[in-house]
Design a protein around this motif. Sequence first.
Motif, PDB file in Angstrom:
ATOM      1  N   THR A  18       0.905  -1.226   0.089  1.00  0.00           N
ATOM      2  CA  THR A  18      -0.005   0.101  -0.140  1.00  0.00           C
ATOM      3  C   THR A  18       0.863   1.198  -0.131  1.00  0.00           C
ATOM      4  O   THR A  18       0.156   2.414  -0.085  1.00  0.00           O
ATOM      5  CB  THR A  18      -0.992   0.039   1.212  1.00  0.00           C
ATOM      6  N   ASP A  19       2.171   0.973  -0.018  1.00  0.00           N
ATOM      7  CA  ASP A  19       3.095   2.403   0.048  1.00  0.00           C
ATOM      8  C   ASP A  19       3.206   2.723  -1.299  1.00  0.00           C
ATOM      9  O   ASP A  19       3.757   2.317  -2.285  1.00  0.00           O
ATOM     10  CB  ASP A  19       4.433   1.968   0.572  1.00  0.00           C
ATOM     11  N   ILE A  20       2.544   3.963  -1.368  1.00  0.00           N
ATOM     12  CA  ILE A  20       2.708   4.693  -2.863  1.00  0.00           C
ATOM     13  C   ILE A  20       3.848   4.927  -3.432  1.00  0.00           C
ATOM     14  O   ILE A  20       4.031   4.660  -4.458  1.00  0.00           O
ATOM     15  CB  ILE A  20       1.749   6.095  -2.551  1.00  0.00           C
ATOM     16  N   LYS A  47       6.661   2.990  -2.884  1.00  0.00           N
ATOM     17  CA  LYS A  47       7.126   1.494  -3.499  1.00  0.00           C
ATOM     18  C   LYS A  47       6.155   1.451  -4.803  1.00  0.00           C
ATOM     19  O   LYS A  47       6.649   0.577  -5.700  1.00  0.00           O
ATOM     20  CB  LYS A  47       6.920   0.617  -2.322  1.00  0.00           C
ATOM     21  N   ILE A  48       4.784   1.567  -5.001  1.00  0.00           N
ATOM     22  CA  ILE A  48       3.981   1.308  -5.990  1.00  0.00           C
ATOM     23  C   ILE A  48       4.694   1.949  -7.250  1.00  0.00           C
ATOM     24  O   ILE A  48       4.712   1.465  -8.338  1.00  0.00           O
ATOM     25  CB  ILE A  48       2.750   1.484  -5.627  1.00  0.00           C
ATOM     26  N   MET A  49       4.816   3.322  -6.977  1.00  0.00           N
ATOM     27  CA  MET A  49       5.505   3.998  -8.149  1.00  0.00           C
ATOM     28  C   MET A  49       6.908   3.426  -8.511  1.00  0.00           C
ATOM     29  O   MET A  49       7.297   3.636  -9.746  1.00  0.00           O
ATOM     30  CB  MET A  49       5.646   5.299  -7.697  1.00  0.00           C
ATOM     31  N   GLU A  50       7.620   2.960  -7.510  1.00  0.00           N
ATOM     32  CA  GLU A  50       8.995   2.562  -8.023  1.00  0.00           C
ATOM     33  C   GLU A  50       8.675   1.321  -8.848  1.00  0.00           C
ATOM     34  O   GLU A  50       9.406   1.056  -9.813  1.00  0.00           O
ATOM     35  CB  GLU A  50       9.794   1.955  -6.657  1.00  0.00           C
ATOM     36  N   TYR A  51       7.492   0.474  -8.597  1.00  0.00           N
ATOM     37  CA  TYR A  51       7.493  -0.743  -9.588  1.00  0.00           C
ATOM     38  C   TYR A  51       6.908  -0.371 -11.002  1.00  0.00           C
ATOM     39  O   TYR A  51       6.672  -1.070 -11.839  1.00  0.00           O
ATOM     40  CB  TYR A  51       6.542  -1.673  -8.699  1.00  0.00           C
ATOM     41  N   GLY A  52       6.491   0.984 -11.055  1.00  0.00           N
ATOM     42  CA  GLY A  52       5.945   1.409 -12.431  1.00  0.00           C
ATOM     43  C   GLY A  52       4.476   1.272 -12.464  1.00  0.00           C
ATOM     44  O   GLY A  52       3.958   1.128 -13.602  1.00  0.00           O
ATOM     45  N   VAL A  53       3.791   0.764 -11.421  1.00  0.00           N
ATOM     46  CA  VAL A  53       2.368   0.480 -11.583  1.00  0.00           C
ATOM     47  C   VAL A  53       1.611   2.033 -11.713  1.00  0.00           C
ATOM     48  O   VAL A  53       1.893   2.929 -11.078  1.00  0.00           O
ATOM     49  CB  VAL A  53       1.721  -0.159 -10.330  1.00  0.00           C
ATOM     50  N   MET A  54       0.643   1.957 -12.883  1.00  0.00           N
ATOM     51  CA  MET A  54       0.073   2.987 -13.225  1.00  0.00           C
ATOM     52  C   MET A  54      -1.571   3.020 -12.784  1.00  0.00           C
ATOM     53  O   MET A  54      -2.173   4.024 -12.830  1.00  0.00           O
ATOM     54  CB  MET A  54       0.194   3.296 -14.529  1.00  0.00           C
ATOM     55  N   SER A  55      -2.023   1.865 -12.736  1.00  0.00           N
ATOM     56  CA  SER A  55      -3.443   1.801 -11.969  1.00  0.00           C
ATOM     57  C   SER A  55      -3.753   0.555 -11.285  1.00  0.00           C
ATOM     58  O   SER A  55      -2.905  -0.387 -11.352  1.00  0.00           O
ATOM     59  CB  SER A  55      -4.198   1.488 -13.480  1.00  0.00           C
ATOM     60  N   MET A  56      -4.574   0.611 -10.279  1.00  0.00           N
ATOM     61  CA  MET A  56      -4.593  -0.312  -9.143  1.00  0.00           C
ATOM     62  C   MET A  56      -5.851  -1.006  -9.322  1.00  0.00           C
ATOM     63  O   MET A  56      -6.987  -0.633  -9.760  1.00  0.00           O
ATOM     64  CB  MET A  56      -4.462   0.367  -7.699  1.00  0.00           C
TER      65      MET A  56
END
Length: 59
Positions: A21-23, A25-34
């Motif tokens: 849920t850490d935004i 960390k999510i951005m580091e993975y390159g996730v653009m949509s949840m």
Amino acid sequence: MRSVKEAVANKEVHAEVEYITDIEKIMEYGVMSMPALMIDDKIVSAGKVLKAKDVEKLL
């Protein structure tokens, strides 16, 4: 999360399932949509909730 755990159990594979849920960390993975699903550090699904059967196909 529940469908991923169910799919892992159904396929009888050893896997570490982690709910992030850490935004930052999510951005580091390159996730653009949840929600997103990563397998072996590769995004295999994003932007939709998968059923266990769909996750099993990706494993």
